[in-house]
Design an enzyme around this catalytic site. Structure first.
Site, short mmCIF file in Angstrom:
data_model
loop_
_atom_site.label_atom_id
_atom_site.label_comp_id
_atom_site.label_asym_id
_atom_site.label_seq_id
_atom_site.Cartn_x
_atom_site.Cartn_y
_atom_site.Cartn_z
N LYS A 107 -29.63 67.53 -10.25
CA LYS A 107 -29.12 66.23 -10.71
C LYS A 107 -27.75 66.38 -11.38
O LYS A 107 -26.82 65.65 -11.07
CB LYS A 107 -30.13 65.61 -11.68
CG LYS A 107 -29.68 64.26 -12.24
CD LYS A 107 -29.58 63.21 -11.14
CE LYS A 107 -29.12 61.87 -11.66
NZ LYS A 107 -28.67 61.02 -10.54
N TRP A 161 -33.20 77.13 -11.29
CA TRP A 161 -32.57 76.84 -10.01
C TRP A 161 -31.80 78.10 -9.66
O TRP A 161 -30.82 78.45 -10.32
CB TRP A 161 -31.65 75.64 -10.17
CG TRP A 161 -31.12 75.07 -8.91
CD1 TRP A 161 -31.76 74.23 -8.04
CD2 TRP A 161 -29.80 75.25 -8.37
NE1 TRP A 161 -30.92 73.89 -7.00
CE2 TRP A 161 -29.71 74.50 -7.18
CE3 TRP A 161 -28.68 75.98 -8.78
CZ2 TRP A 161 -28.57 74.46 -6.40
CZ3 TRP A 161 -27.54 75.93 -7.99
CH2 TRP A 161 -27.50 75.18 -6.82
N GLU A 192 -27.84 63.62 1.95
CA GLU A 192 -28.33 64.50 0.89
C GLU A 192 -29.84 64.46 0.74
O GLU A 192 -30.45 65.42 0.31
CB GLU A 192 -27.64 64.22 -0.45
CG GLU A 192 -28.04 62.92 -1.10
CD GLU A 192 -27.40 62.73 -2.47
OE1 GLU A 192 -27.27 63.69 -3.23
OE2 GLU A 192 -27.02 61.58 -2.78
N ASN A 210 -29.62 78.91 -19.29
CA ASN A 210 -28.95 78.09 -18.27
C ASN A 210 -27.53 78.61 -18.17
O ASN A 210 -26.89 78.86 -19.20
CB ASN A 210 -28.88 76.62 -18.70
CG ASN A 210 -30.21 75.92 -18.55
OD1 ASN A 210 -31.17 76.51 -18.06
ND2 ASN A 210 -30.26 74.68 -18.98
N GLY A 211 -27.01 78.69 -16.96
CA GLY A 211 -25.62 79.11 -16.80
C GLY A 211 -25.53 80.40 -16.01
O GLY A 211 -26.50 80.84 -15.39
N GLU A 243 -19.79 57.14 0.46
CA GLU A 243 -20.96 57.16 -0.41
C GLU A 243 -22.24 56.92 0.41
O GLU A 243 -23.26 57.58 0.19
CB GLU A 243 -20.81 56.10 -1.51
CG GLU A 243 -22.01 55.89 -2.41
CD GLU A 243 -22.50 57.15 -3.11
OE1 GLU A 243 -21.81 58.17 -3.11
OE2 GLU A 243 -23.64 57.11 -3.63
N HIS A 285 -9.04 59.82 16.62
CA HIS A 285 -8.24 61.03 16.47
C HIS A 285 -9.11 62.29 16.51
O HIS A 285 -8.66 63.35 16.09
CB HIS A 285 -7.43 60.96 15.17
CG HIS A 285 -6.45 59.84 15.17
ND1 HIS A 285 -5.36 59.78 16.00
CD2 HIS A 285 -6.42 58.67 14.46
CE1 HIS A 285 -4.69 58.66 15.80
NE2 HIS A 285 -5.32 57.97 14.86
N ARG A 309 -33.94 67.37 -12.28
CA ARG A 309 -32.64 68.04 -12.21
C ARG A 309 -32.56 69.06 -11.08
O ARG A 309 -31.50 69.54 -10.75
CB ARG A 309 -32.36 68.75 -13.54
CG ARG A 309 -32.25 67.80 -14.71
CD ARG A 309 -32.27 68.54 -16.00
NE ARG A 309 -31.06 69.33 -16.18
CZ ARG A 309 -30.08 68.99 -16.99
NH1 ARG A 309 -30.16 67.90 -17.69
NH2 ARG A 309 -29.01 69.73 -17.11
N CYS A 351 -30.82 74.23 -13.90
CA CYS A 351 -31.89 74.75 -14.74
C CYS A 351 -32.08 73.87 -15.98
O CYS A 351 -31.15 73.23 -16.44
CB CYS A 351 -31.55 76.14 -15.21
SG CYS A 351 -31.06 77.25 -13.91
N LYS A 390 -25.41 59.51 0.67
CA LYS A 390 -26.80 59.14 0.33
C LYS A 390 -27.74 59.58 1.45
O LYS A 390 -28.77 60.19 1.21
CB LYS A 390 -26.97 57.63 0.14
CG LYS A 390 -26.54 57.03 -1.15
CD LYS A 390 -27.25 57.50 -2.37
CE LYS A 390 -26.75 58.76 -2.95
NZ LYS A 390 -25.57 58.84 -3.72
O1 M6R Z 1 -23.09 63.50 -13.24
P1 M6R Z 1 -21.93 63.32 -12.33
O2 M6R Z 1 -21.69 61.90 -11.93
O3 M6R Z 1 -20.67 63.94 -12.86
O4 M6R Z 1 -22.31 64.12 -11.02
C1 M6R Z 1 -21.43 64.28 -9.96
C2 M6R Z 1 -22.18 64.59 -8.70
O5 M6R Z 1 -22.87 65.79 -8.81
C3 M6R Z 1 -23.17 63.47 -8.37
O6 M6R Z 1 -22.51 62.23 -8.30
C4 M6R Z 1 -23.87 63.73 -7.02
O7 M6R Z 1 -22.93 63.73 -5.98
C5 M6R Z 1 -24.94 62.68 -6.81
N1 M6R Z 1 -26.12 63.03 -7.53
C6 M6R Z 1 -25.28 62.51 -5.37
O8 M6R Z 1 -26.15 61.45 -5.19
#
Ligand code: M6R
Length: 600
Positions: free
Chosen positions: A595, A75, A484, A101-102, A477, A500, A27, A2, A481
């Site tokens: 984000k 959110w 997600e 927020n929260g 990673e 395995h 975000r 949020c 990408k």
């Molecule tokens: O802001 P941060 O690097 O601490 O965020 C951690 C994860 O939420 C962030 O790296 C997330 O996995 C990526 N946005 C994915 O692309």
């Protein structure tokens, strides 16, 4: 997650609030709302499901702009995505309006104890908070006291960033925060409150960072802050060093593509920051290296992409600085702390510096008295402020939910820090200059990766990235990408583990991307590629120049093997981008994701 913006005394409030919400869109959110008011008490509350653009249309059609207001992107956590559940939430008699927020952990108990006679129209924890303020105000409390009393009733685990308006004092914003970022923007033509400074840079670049437990009263020409003990305190503003243009897409269709393209420049900027013209390291205070040198083990703690960057960094700290290093997922470490060495040193990696899981670990670590360093892209964030030391990651504003340049920047800064602690055995500065050139060369090959993505992934429901050693870390990673943003279920795998269990998932045409940049295991990885190909997989090999063979899909330029992750990740970023485009999805705003994840 949020987002919150609020302004007062700015003349025409609506454009600031709408621009602010637009800047917070990245975000992640599923509904949005705005409350506008002015000194005469005239007001309007407008809320919408879906995009801020839809809210903006409705708000402009309403015709009332106000001189003060609060706005929110929601959110959903408590309650579905509905207009009733969108913020601002209001009290039953339309006196108080609140964005939040929260998460309020004990909102049900509070409802049962205090609000049995109140008809709640939403399913949100936030409505409970605003109704409580109303109740205490009706019992005779001044608004600030009613607000403070409501906060005092929240469960200790609750996280909040609150922004409240009282219709009877319409140009005053009541603000409070705990475990959720909130800043007060100050200017001589009105003041602002925001959960992300970038959202208010059209009004000001000067911000006061609120601390946990703070409460602030923000008026058109004054800001008064009280700390957790209720004492009035003076907090100096800092000046945000970003150019409004950095947060614009420019000619790019999506932020993600812009940010992928920025990686060569980011690599140069990082080298320029951490090395002087003679090639000497600078910008890492001795206090940091001294503190790390006293440690017998490093613990890197992070989430998501940052965790993956940590897996690469571990190699530098162990190989160059000769310090045993463990890498941990923050959400696991927070509640299952492993046995620690005698003299641990913690490194928090984070793009945003606000990730709640990492913050929880930092809190625990500080309580145990261990030293900590944060490497973050957003300086002045909570993780940078609360650690003993902080170093900037210098990727520049990263807006797309899928992290790209923050990953490469985190890997680079860890390499430089490890070099400051030990000896890479080669000229790291010169090699980083080469890395920047080769990143640029790979990002220039967009058409190649677009074709690979379209040929291999359209119509597929699953895919694999495999590698060994550092390539296995990059495979994680790469897989994150792709999955997600394209929603193609993708696994990143240490290739030796395939046999395995996972190899049974390989079917005819299953895309298997192999990252092959580490000479020690190249032969074994070739064998694993052959094994999945024999079972029908569509194998796509990205090999470094020294190890490439005919038939490989792309030859990665050669740099020092330990720095190859910086190049090997780029094709995966571009493939994720083009696969997502080909599936007609919104690259920058994948469903259900935010984000920065500011709740645990
Ligand atoms: O802001 P941060 O690097 O601490 O965020 C951690 C994860 O939420 C962030 O790296 C997330 O996995 C990526 N946005 C994915 O692309």
């Amino acid at each position: 997650m949020c987002g919150i913006v609020g302004v007062t005394g700015v003349g025409d409030a609506l454009p600031y609030l709408l621009q602010g919400l637009q800047k917070l869109e990245y975000r992640g959110y599923d509904s949005a709302g705005v409350y506008l008011t002015d000194a005469s008490g005239k007001n309007a509350l407008i809320k919408e499901k879906g995009r801020v653009a839809k809210l903006a249309e409705k708000a402009k059609a309403n015709g009332f702009a106000g001189t003060a207001g609060i706005a929110h992107t929601r959110w959903a956590t408590h309650g579905n995505v509905t207009v009733e559940n969108a913020h601002p939430q209001k009290s039953s008699d339309d006196r108080f309006f609140l964005v939040h927020n929260g998460v309020i952990e004990n909102y049900q108990e509070l409802t049962e104890t205090y609000l049995q006679r109140v008809h709640l129209v939403s399913e949100t924890d936030t409505e409970v908070a605003v109704q409580l303020v109303d109740k205490f105000s009706k019992e005779g409390m001044a608004t600030a006291d009613a607000f403070r009393k409501m906060i005092s009733l929240l469960d200790g685990n609750s996280a909040y960033g609150f922004l409240l308006v009282d219709h009877e004092d319409p140009e005053t914003l009541y603000v409070a925060k705990k475990k959720s970022p909130l800043l007060v923007g100050v200017s001589d033509h009105g003041n602002a409150v925001t959960s992300d400074a970038a959202a208010m840079i059209d009004l000001t670049k000067d911000f006061i960072e609120l601390r946990d437990g703070d409460m602030a009263i923000v008026k058109p020409s004054s800001v008064t802050i009280y700390d957790a003990a209720g004492e009035q305190v003076n907090r100096e503003p800092f000046t945000l060093e970003i150019d409004p243009e950095d947060t614009d897409k420019g000619a790019y269709p999506y932020y993600m593509l812009k940010e992928i393209d920025e990686q060569a420049v980011v690599a140069r900027n990082i080298a320029g920051h951490y090395y002087d013209e003679d090639g000497n390291l600078q910008g890492i205070p001795c206090a940091v290296t001294d503190a790390i040198e006293e440690a017998d083990r490093l613990y890197i703690v992070a989430a998501g992409t940052s965790y993956h960057a940590g897996l690469v960094g571990k190699r530098y700290f162990e190989q160059w600085a000769k310090i045993p290093t463990e890498v941990h997922i923050a959400s696991e470490f927070a509640y299952d702390q492993p046995m620690l060495s005698e003299k641990p040193f913690f490194i928090f990696l984070s793009q945003s510096g606000e990730t709640a899981d990492s913050r929880e670990v930092l809190d625990n670590v500080k309580k145990q008295g261990f030293p900590a360093l944060t490497l973050a892209n957003v300086m002045n964030s909570t993780l940078t402020r609360e650690a003993d030391f902080a170093l900037p990651v210098l990727a520049g504003p990263e807006i797309a939910v899928a992290s790209t340049k923050a990953y490469t920047a985190q890997v680079l800064v860890q390499a430089i820090l490890a070099a400051a602690l030990g000896n890479p055995g080669f000229d790291l500065k010169a090699e980083l200059a080469k890395v920047a050139v080769e990143i640029q060369a790979i990002t220039d090959e967009k058409e190649t990766f677009k074709k690979i993505a379209e040929d291999a992934l359209v119509g597929q429901h699953s895919a694999f990235y495999i590698g060994r050693g550092l390539d296995a870390a990059v495979a994680l990673e790469a897989a994150l990408k792709l999955k997600e943003i394209s929603y193609i279920q993708t696994e990143g795998f240490a290739a030796g583990e395939l046999k395995h269990g996972t190899i049974s998932l390989i079917e005819d045409k299953t895309p298997v991307f192999a990252l092959l940049t580490q000479s020690k295991t190249a032969g074994l990885l070739r064998g694993e590629v052959a094994q999945v190909a024999a079972r029908g997989a569509n194998t796509i090999v990205f090999a470094s120049e020294n190890l490439a063979k005919e038939g490989d899909a792309f030859v990665l330029p050669q740099v020092n093997e330990l720095l190859m992750p910086l190049l090997a990740v780029i094709p995966a970023q571009l493939i994720a981008y083009y696969a997502t485009l080909a599936r007609g999805l919104d690259v920058d705003r994948p469903r259900n994701l935010a984000k920065s994840v500011t709740v645990q």
